[in-house]
Design a protein around this motif. Structure first.
Motif, PDB file in Angstrom:
ATOM      1  N   ASN A 122      35.708 119.775 -45.409  1.00  0.00           N
ATOM      2  CA  ASN A 122      35.358 121.163 -45.652  1.00  0.00           C
ATOM      3  C   ASN A 122      35.194 121.413 -47.145  1.00  0.00           C
ATOM      4  O   ASN A 122      36.020 120.962 -47.946  1.00  0.00           O
ATOM      5  CB  ASN A 122      36.439 122.108 -45.105  1.00  0.00           C
ATOM      6  CG  ASN A 122      36.624 121.950 -43.616  1.00  0.00           C
ATOM      7  OD1 ASN A 122      35.678 122.057 -42.852  1.00  0.00           O
ATOM      8  ND2 ASN A 122      37.841 121.664 -43.201  1.00  0.00           N
ATOM      9  N   TYR A 123      34.146 122.168 -47.471  1.00  0.00           N
ATOM     10  CA  TYR A 123      33.843 122.481 -48.866  1.00  0.00           C
ATOM     11  C   TYR A 123      33.480 123.956 -48.972  1.00  0.00           C
ATOM     12  O   TYR A 123      33.000 124.557 -48.014  1.00  0.00           O
ATOM     13  CB  TYR A 123      32.660 121.632 -49.360  1.00  0.00           C
ATOM     14  CG  TYR A 123      32.958 120.163 -49.344  1.00  0.00           C
ATOM     15  CD1 TYR A 123      33.438 119.529 -50.469  1.00  0.00           C
ATOM     16  CD2 TYR A 123      32.778 119.412 -48.186  1.00  0.00           C
ATOM     17  CE1 TYR A 123      33.736 118.179 -50.454  1.00  0.00           C
ATOM     18  CE2 TYR A 123      33.066 118.058 -48.158  1.00  0.00           C
ATOM     19  CZ  TYR A 123      33.544 117.456 -49.302  1.00  0.00           C
ATOM     20  OH  TYR A 123      33.842 116.120 -49.286  1.00  0.00           O
ATOM     21  N   ARG A 124      33.685 124.496 -50.170  1.00  0.00           N
ATOM     22  CA  ARG A 124      33.395 125.920 -50.386  1.00  0.00           C
ATOM     23  C   ARG A 124      32.778 126.079 -51.771  1.00  0.00           C
ATOM     24  O   ARG A 124      33.312 125.565 -52.754  1.00  0.00           O
ATOM     25  CB  ARG A 124      34.694 126.711 -50.298  1.00  0.00           C
ATOM     26  CG  ARG A 124      34.514 128.203 -50.405  1.00  0.00           C
ATOM     27  CD  ARG A 124      35.835 128.942 -50.227  1.00  0.00           C
ATOM     28  NE  ARG A 124      36.384 128.650 -48.913  1.00  0.00           N
ATOM     29  CZ  ARG A 124      37.673 128.371 -48.688  1.00  0.00           C
ATOM     30  NH1 ARG A 124      38.530 128.340 -49.673  1.00  0.00           N
ATOM     31  NH2 ARG A 124      38.107 128.133 -47.468  1.00  0.00           N
ATOM     32  N   LEU A 125      31.655 126.797 -51.835  1.00  0.00           N
ATOM     33  CA  LEU A 125      31.006 127.132 -53.101  1.00  0.00           C
ATOM     34  C   LEU A 125      31.283 128.595 -53.396  1.00  0.00           C
ATOM     35  O   LEU A 125      31.008 129.459 -52.561  1.00  0.00           O
ATOM     36  CB  LEU A 125      29.495 126.877 -53.027  1.00  0.00           C
ATOM     37  CG  LEU A 125      28.668 127.273 -54.247  1.00  0.00           C
ATOM     38  CD1 LEU A 125      29.096 126.497 -55.487  1.00  0.00           C
ATOM     39  CD2 LEU A 125      27.187 127.078 -53.966  1.00  0.00           C
ATOM     40  N   THR A 126      31.844 128.858 -54.582  1.00  0.00           N
ATOM     41  CA  THR A 126      32.132 130.228 -54.990  1.00  0.00           C
ATOM     42  C   THR A 126      31.380 130.551 -56.274  1.00  0.00           C
ATOM     43  O   THR A 126      31.069 129.657 -57.072  1.00  0.00           O
ATOM     44  CB  THR A 126      33.648 130.445 -55.223  1.00  0.00           C
ATOM     45  OG1 THR A 126      34.114 129.515 -56.196  1.00  0.00           O
ATOM     46  CG2 THR A 126      34.431 130.264 -53.935  1.00  0.00           C
ATOM     47  N   ASP A 127      31.109 131.833 -56.468  1.00  0.00           N
ATOM     48  CA  ASP A 127      30.498 132.270 -57.714  1.00  0.00           C
ATOM     49  C   ASP A 127      31.608 132.478 -58.743  1.00  0.00           C
ATOM     50  O   ASP A 127      32.799 132.338 -58.416  1.00  0.00           O
ATOM     51  CB  ASP A 127      29.644 133.522 -57.487  1.00  0.00           C
ATOM     52  CG  ASP A 127      30.433 134.754 -57.081  1.00  0.00           C
ATOM     53  OD1 ASP A 127      31.685 134.743 -57.137  1.00  0.00           O
ATOM     54  OD2 ASP A 127      29.791 135.748 -56.690  1.00  0.00           O
ATOM     55  N   PRO A 128      31.281 132.811 -60.007  1.00  0.00           N
ATOM     56  CA  PRO A 128      32.319 132.963 -61.034  1.00  0.00           C
ATOM     57  C   PRO A 128      33.381 134.020 -60.722  1.00  0.00           C
ATOM     58  O   PRO A 128      34.512 133.926 -61.188  1.00  0.00           O
ATOM     59  CB  PRO A 128      31.532 133.347 -62.287  1.00  0.00           C
ATOM     60  CG  PRO A 128      30.191 132.728 -62.077  1.00  0.00           C
ATOM     61  CD  PRO A 128      29.934 132.842 -60.599  1.00  0.00           C
ATOM     62  N   SER A 129      33.059 135.008 -59.883  1.00  0.00           N
ATOM     63  CA  SER A 129      34.048 136.024 -59.529  1.00  0.00           C
ATOM     64  C   SER A 129      34.977 135.569 -58.408  1.00  0.00           C
ATOM     65  O   SER A 129      35.924 136.264 -58.067  1.00  0.00           O
ATOM     66  CB  SER A 129      33.350 137.328 -59.122  1.00  0.00           C
ATOM     67  OG  SER A 129      32.695 137.163 -57.880  1.00  0.00           O
ATOM     68  N   GLY A 130      34.698 134.411 -57.806  1.00  0.00           N
ATOM     69  CA  GLY A 130      35.521 133.887 -56.711  1.00  0.00           C
ATOM     70  C   GLY A 130      34.987 134.201 -55.332  1.00  0.00           C
ATOM     71  O   GLY A 130      35.570 133.801 -54.332  1.00  0.00           O
ATOM     72  N   LYS A 131      33.858 134.896 -55.254  1.00  0.00           N
ATOM     73  CA  LYS A 131      33.250 135.232 -53.965  1.00  0.00           C
ATOM     74  C   LYS A 131      32.639 133.971 -53.348  1.00  0.00           C
ATOM     75  O   LYS A 131      31.904 133.231 -54.001  1.00  0.00           O
ATOM     76  CB  LYS A 131      32.168 136.287 -54.163  1.00  0.00           C
ATOM     77  CG  LYS A 131      31.442 136.658 -52.901  1.00  0.00           C
ATOM     78  CD  LYS A 131      30.320 137.643 -53.193  1.00  0.00           C
ATOM     79  CE  LYS A 131      29.453 137.785 -51.966  1.00  0.00           C
ATOM     80  NZ  LYS A 131      28.173 138.390 -52.306  1.00  0.00           N
ATOM     81  N   VAL A 132      32.932 133.728 -52.070  1.00  0.00           N
ATOM     82  CA  VAL A 132      32.399 132.572 -51.362  1.00  0.00           C
ATOM     83  C   VAL A 132      30.930 132.816 -51.053  1.00  0.00           C
ATOM     84  O   VAL A 132      30.574 133.804 -50.415  1.00  0.00           O
ATOM     85  CB  VAL A 132      33.184 132.299 -50.055  1.00  0.00           C
ATOM     86  CG1 VAL A 132      32.565 131.160 -49.284  1.00  0.00           C
ATOM     87  CG2 VAL A 132      34.641 132.020 -50.356  1.00  0.00           C
ATOM     88  N   ILE A 133      30.062 131.891 -51.513  1.00  0.00           N
ATOM     89  CA  ILE A 133      28.631 132.049 -51.258  1.00  0.00           C
ATOM     90  C   ILE A 133      28.082 130.957 -50.337  1.00  0.00           C
ATOM     91  O   ILE A 133      26.981 131.081 -49.830  1.00  0.00           O
ATOM     92  CB  ILE A 133      27.819 132.123 -52.567  1.00  0.00           C
ATOM     93  CG1 ILE A 133      28.097 130.933 -53.467  1.00  0.00           C
ATOM     94  CG2 ILE A 133      28.100 133.424 -53.282  1.00  0.00           C
ATOM     95  CD1 ILE A 133      27.271 130.922 -54.746  1.00  0.00           C
ATOM     96  N   LEU A 134      28.897 129.902 -50.091  1.00  0.00           N
ATOM     97  CA  LEU A 134      28.476 128.851 -49.178  1.00  0.00           C
ATOM     98  C   LEU A 134      29.697 128.083 -48.697  1.00  0.00           C
ATOM     99  O   LEU A 134      30.570 127.758 -49.501  1.00  0.00           O
ATOM    100  CB  LEU A 134      27.503 127.888 -49.880  1.00  0.00           C
ATOM    101  CG  LEU A 134      27.021 126.669 -49.093  1.00  0.00           C
ATOM    102  CD1 LEU A 134      26.153 127.083 -47.909  1.00  0.00           C
ATOM    103  CD2 LEU A 134      26.249 125.725 -50.003  1.00  0.00           C
ATOM    104  N   THR A 135      29.759 127.813 -47.395  1.00  0.00           N
ATOM    105  CA  THR A 135      30.785 126.925 -46.856  1.00  0.00           C
ATOM    106  C   THR A 135      30.090 125.801 -46.101  1.00  0.00           C
ATOM    107  O   THR A 135      29.060 126.014 -45.466  1.00  0.00           O
ATOM    108  CB  THR A 135      31.764 127.647 -45.900  1.00  0.00           C
ATOM    109  OG1 THR A 135      31.025 128.272 -44.853  1.00  0.00           O
ATOM    110  CG2 THR A 135      32.585 128.682 -46.622  1.00  0.00           C
TER     111      THR A 135
END
Length: 178
Positions: A122-135
């Motif tokens: 499992n992987y998670r991409l977050t933006d600089p604010s910590g919001k998840v934009i892709l899992t």
């Protein structure tokens, strides 16, 4: 946006049914390079290794993951990083084990992101604010493939490139066999 990556092919999914193929990932004959074909366009992923001299300790920071278009322009880049408790530049070199890469700092479309390995599946991409934009979630041994859940629209080559970067991270953490 729900997507499925199975057998190297990326599909958009609606109600569990896969739509037409958006992109394909192909292995190159030699090395770690991968080719992505999205429509009529071709892209290439690779790992660039820089040799540092002096006080810098070679490690994950000396490598960079790249996604390039057919003209050689870098569209997506990532620098693998260790957590502080594993970083050889902070705690020194380990004698009994190799340090584990746990995340990649991404640069894409004039944006930054953090691709974090939650576990080997499992992987998670977050933006600089910590919001998840892709899992990215592995579907399991019987279903096969990966489910991708994107909070925003990504070009297919970026999704495939990010997936390949996840695989590169896994390879960084594999135990070397001599």
């Amino acid at each position: 946006m729900n997507l499925l990556l199975k057998s190297g092919t990326l599909y958009r999914t609606d109600n569990k049914a896969a739509g037409p193929a958006l992109a394909n990932i192909h292995n190159r004959l030699f090395g770690l390079e991968k080719q992505i074909i999205a429509g009529e366009k071709q892209f290439l992923t690779q790992i660039r290794t820089e040799i540092f001299t002096g006080e810098r300790i070679l490690g994950a920071g000396s490598r960079q993951y790249l996604l390039k278009n057919s003209d050689g322009e870098i569209l997506l880049s990532g620098i693998p990083r260790y957590t502080e408790e594993n970083d050889p530049s902070i705690v020194g070199q380990f004698i009994y084990r190799i340090p584990r890469v746990s995340y990649v700092e991404l640069m894409f479309q004039n944006r930054n992101g953090l691709l974090r390995m939650i576990n080997s599946q499992n992987y998670r991409l977050t933006d600089p604010s910590g919001k998840v934009i892709l899992t990215l979630l592995r579907r399991g041994i019987f279903s096969g493939g990966w489910n991708l859940d994107a909070a925003e629209e990504f070009r297919p080559e970026f999704l495939c490139g990010i997936f390949i970067f996840c695989r590169y991270m896994e390879q960084e953490n594999e135990f070397p066999i001599v």
